[in-house]
Design a protein around this motif. Structure first.
Motif, PDB file in Angstrom:
ATOM      1  N   LEU A 169       0.832  -1.211   0.000  1.00 56.20           N
ATOM      2  CA  LEU A 169       0.000   0.000   0.000  1.00 56.20           C
ATOM      3  C   LEU A 169       0.864   1.257   0.000  1.00 56.20           C
ATOM      4  CD1 LEU A 169      -2.798  -1.065   2.515  1.00 56.20           C
ATOM      5  CD2 LEU A 169      -2.974  -0.869   0.022  1.00 56.20           C
ATOM      6  N   ALA A 170       1.964   1.218   0.750  1.00 56.86           N
ATOM      7  CA  ALA A 170       2.878   2.363   0.790  1.00 56.86           C
ATOM      8  C   ALA A 170       3.511   2.581  -0.581  1.00 56.86           C
ATOM      9  CB  ALA A 170       3.952   2.142   1.848  1.00 56.86           C
ATOM     10  N   ARG A 171       3.873   1.492  -1.249  1.00 53.38           N
ATOM     11  CA  ARG A 171       4.470   1.599  -2.586  1.00 53.38           C
ATOM     12  C   ARG A 171       3.458   2.160  -3.586  1.00 53.38           C
ATOM     13  NH1 ARG A 171       7.765   2.921  -6.031  1.00 53.38           N
ATOM     14  NH2 ARG A 171       8.387   1.512  -7.656  1.00 53.38           N
ATOM     15  N   LEU A 172       2.219   1.705  -3.506  1.00 55.24           N
ATOM     16  CA  LEU A 172       1.173   2.233  -4.388  1.00 55.24           C
ATOM     17  C   LEU A 172       0.926   3.712  -4.129  1.00 55.24           C
ATOM     18  CD1 LEU A 172      -1.341  -0.747  -4.353  1.00 55.24           C
ATOM     19  CD2 LEU A 172       0.016   0.044  -6.303  1.00 55.24           C
ATOM     20  N   ALA A 173       0.965   4.124  -2.870  1.00 53.96           N
ATOM     21  CA  ALA A 173       0.794   5.544  -2.527  1.00 53.96           C
ATOM     22  C   ALA A 173       1.944   6.361  -3.099  1.00 53.96           C
ATOM     23  CB  ALA A 173       0.703   5.716  -1.019  1.00 53.96           C
ATOM     24  N   ASP A 174       3.151   5.804  -3.069  1.00 54.14           N
ATOM     25  CA  ASP A 174       4.312   6.481  -3.638  1.00 54.14           C
ATOM     26  C   ASP A 174       4.152   6.644  -5.153  1.00 54.14           C
ATOM     27  OD1 ASP A 174       7.027   7.546  -3.648  1.00 54.14           O
ATOM     28  OD2 ASP A 174       7.609   5.622  -4.540  1.00 54.14           O
ATOM     29  N   ILE A 175       3.711   5.596  -5.807  1.00 55.45           N
ATOM     30  CA  ILE A 175       3.476   5.663  -7.260  1.00 55.45           C
ATOM     31  C   ILE A 175       2.416   6.710  -7.576  1.00 55.45           C
ATOM     32  CG2 ILE A 175       2.526   4.401  -9.243  1.00 55.45           C
ATOM     33  CD1 ILE A 175       3.871   1.882  -8.030  1.00 55.45           C
ATOM     34  N   GLN A 176       1.357   6.729  -6.772  1.00 57.09           N
ATOM     35  CA  GLN A 176       0.288   7.699  -7.008  1.00 57.09           C
ATOM     36  C   GLN A 176       0.792   9.132  -6.832  1.00 57.09           C
ATOM     37  OE1 GLN A 176      -3.208   7.243  -4.584  1.00 57.09           O
ATOM     38  NE2 GLN A 176      -4.413   8.535  -5.920  1.00 57.09           N
ATOM     39  N   SER A 177       1.609   9.373  -5.813  1.00 53.66           N
ATOM     40  CA  SER A 177       2.085  10.740  -5.584  1.00 53.66           C
ATOM     41  C   SER A 177       3.062  11.190  -6.670  1.00 53.66           C
ATOM     42  CB  SER A 177       2.737  10.852  -4.209  1.00 53.66           C
ATOM     43  OG  SER A 177       3.953  10.137  -4.157  1.00 53.66           O
ATOM     44  N   ARG A 178       3.875  10.270  -7.190  1.00 53.55           N
ATOM     45  CA  ARG A 178       4.852  10.631  -8.218  1.00 53.55           C
ATOM     46  C   ARG A 178       4.249  10.699  -9.612  1.00 53.55           C
ATOM     47  NH1 ARG A 178       8.429   6.883  -9.210  1.00 53.55           N
ATOM     48  NH2 ARG A 178       7.583   5.320  -7.865  1.00 53.55           N
ATOM     49  N   GLU A 179       3.345   9.763  -9.927  1.00 51.47           N
ATOM     50  CA  GLU A 179       2.854   9.645 -11.300  1.00 51.47           C
ATOM     51  C   GLU A 179       1.394  10.040 -11.478  1.00 51.47           C
ATOM     52  OE1 GLU A 179       3.825   5.814 -12.889  1.00 51.47           O
ATOM     53  OE2 GLU A 179       5.816   5.837 -11.998  1.00 51.47           O
ATOM     54  N   GLY A 180       0.685  10.217 -10.389  1.00 54.18           N
ATOM     55  CA  GLY A 180      -0.713  10.599 -10.485  1.00 54.18           C
ATOM     56  C   GLY A 180      -1.635   9.462 -10.880  1.00 54.18           C
ATOM     57  N   THR A 181      -1.154   8.221 -10.754  1.00 53.49           N
ATOM     58  CA  THR A 181      -1.953   7.050 -11.100  1.00 53.49           C
ATOM     59  C   THR A 181      -2.516   6.435  -9.838  1.00 53.49           C
ATOM     60  OG1 THR A 181      -0.501   6.612 -12.977  1.00 53.49           O
ATOM     61  CG2 THR A 181      -1.892   4.811 -12.251  1.00 53.49           C
TER      62      THR A 181
END
Length: 63
Positions: A10-22
């Motif tokens: 979940l933390a990794r997905l949150a990181d992806i969302q914050s960096r890439e907007g996905t």
């Protein structure tokens, strides 16, 4: 069907969302769509490559 997702994922997905907007949902949907287009041989090869990467990472952390 419900799947429990580990906190690290979940933390990794949150990181992806914050960096890439996905969003995590869109990321998962895209991953499933791409995976489903692979042949059985491609999936097997990708799995082997992933295992090699994991083993290499484990060797680095164990030293």
């Amino acid at each position: 069907m419900q799947i429990e997702i580990p906190e690290a994922t979940l933390a990794r997905l949150a990181d992806i969302q914050s960096r890439e907007g996905t969003s995590p949902e869109e990321f998962a949907r895209t991953a499933v769509e791409v995976w489903s287009q692979f042949s059985i041989e491609d999936r097997r090869y990708l799995g082997l490559v992933g295992m090699k990467m994991l083993l290499a990472k484990m060797r680095v952390y164990s030293c």
